[in-house]
Write an enzyme that holds these catalytic residues in place. Sequence first.
Site, PDB file in Angstrom:
ATOM      1  N   SER A  83       0.876  -1.657  -0.276  1.00 60.44           N
ATOM      2  CA  SER A  83      -0.186  -0.054   0.011  1.00 60.44           C
ATOM      3  C   SER A  83       0.658   1.167   0.278  1.00 60.44           C
ATOM      4  CB  SER A  83      -1.220  -0.126   1.169  1.00 60.44           C
ATOM      5  OG  SER A  83      -1.488   0.627   1.598  1.00 60.44           O
ATOM      6  N   TYR A 136      -2.484  -1.136  10.230  1.00 62.09           N
ATOM      7  CA  TYR A 136      -2.723  -1.446   8.904  1.00 62.09           C
ATOM      8  C   TYR A 136      -1.216  -1.069   7.985  1.00 62.09           C
ATOM      9  CZ  TYR A 136      -4.376  -1.351   4.033  1.00 62.09           C
ATOM     10  OH  TYR A 136      -4.365  -1.582   2.742  1.00 62.09           O
TER      11      TYR A 136
END
Length: 249
Positions: A141, A155
């Site tokens: 990401s 995350y």
Amino acid sequence: MIRKNILITGASSGLGRGMAIEFAKMGRNLALCARRVERLEELKTELLRINPDITVLIKPLDVDDHDQVFEVFKAFKTEMGEIDRIIVNAGMGKGASIGTGYFYANKQTAITNFVSALAQCEAAMEIFRAQNAGHLVTISSISAFRGARRAMNVYAATKAGLTSLSEGLRVDVLGTPIKVSTVHPGFIRSEINEKVKKVPFIVDTETGCKAMVKAIEKEGGNSYVPVWPWAFMRFVMKVAPLSWLKKMS
């Protein structure tokens, strides 16, 4: 080189499903796994409608069951004969600010996004080392480049870990027929973020997945998709002050 047989984890929805559709259009055979088998059945029907000439195999898989990861990958290998590319895509985004009583949600994200990704990489690399060929793709990401607050805290940390793990693996197999790529998606609308209303530069799932597949096909070490603005924004993010990061997450 055309990677004909492709395995994708977390394929029942979101980016995994979107990538499967794009690869089906390109005539690739697909081995798809996820927890929700009924969704995989529906996706298989859709993919064969898009391209009836491809092979689509599906199997249930909870990537947090690490022994099952190895079993499913080996079963796909046996059925397909050879797996040319494995995309480690399964992940989750549960969580909350650390210290606010949501340890188990944060722990679940940490396990699924990093430890279970490691299990998938291990299982994939066992296959590729035996074949002396293959392309491992990890889906990280853009949040991997800096820390994030609140629900994004753990995350972002797991994605930073996955990016580092992938780079180390890339070094390990440098100069061999095995390739390792890491894709860093920016904000792409999917089930993981469907409840988030205001997101800068967000694109729809189809646009995002087309950009991801295009990057995967190039087999570079790191890619940032969609290229605009994320190939540029990653440099900004690395030097941005904490006050700026606070506004982003």
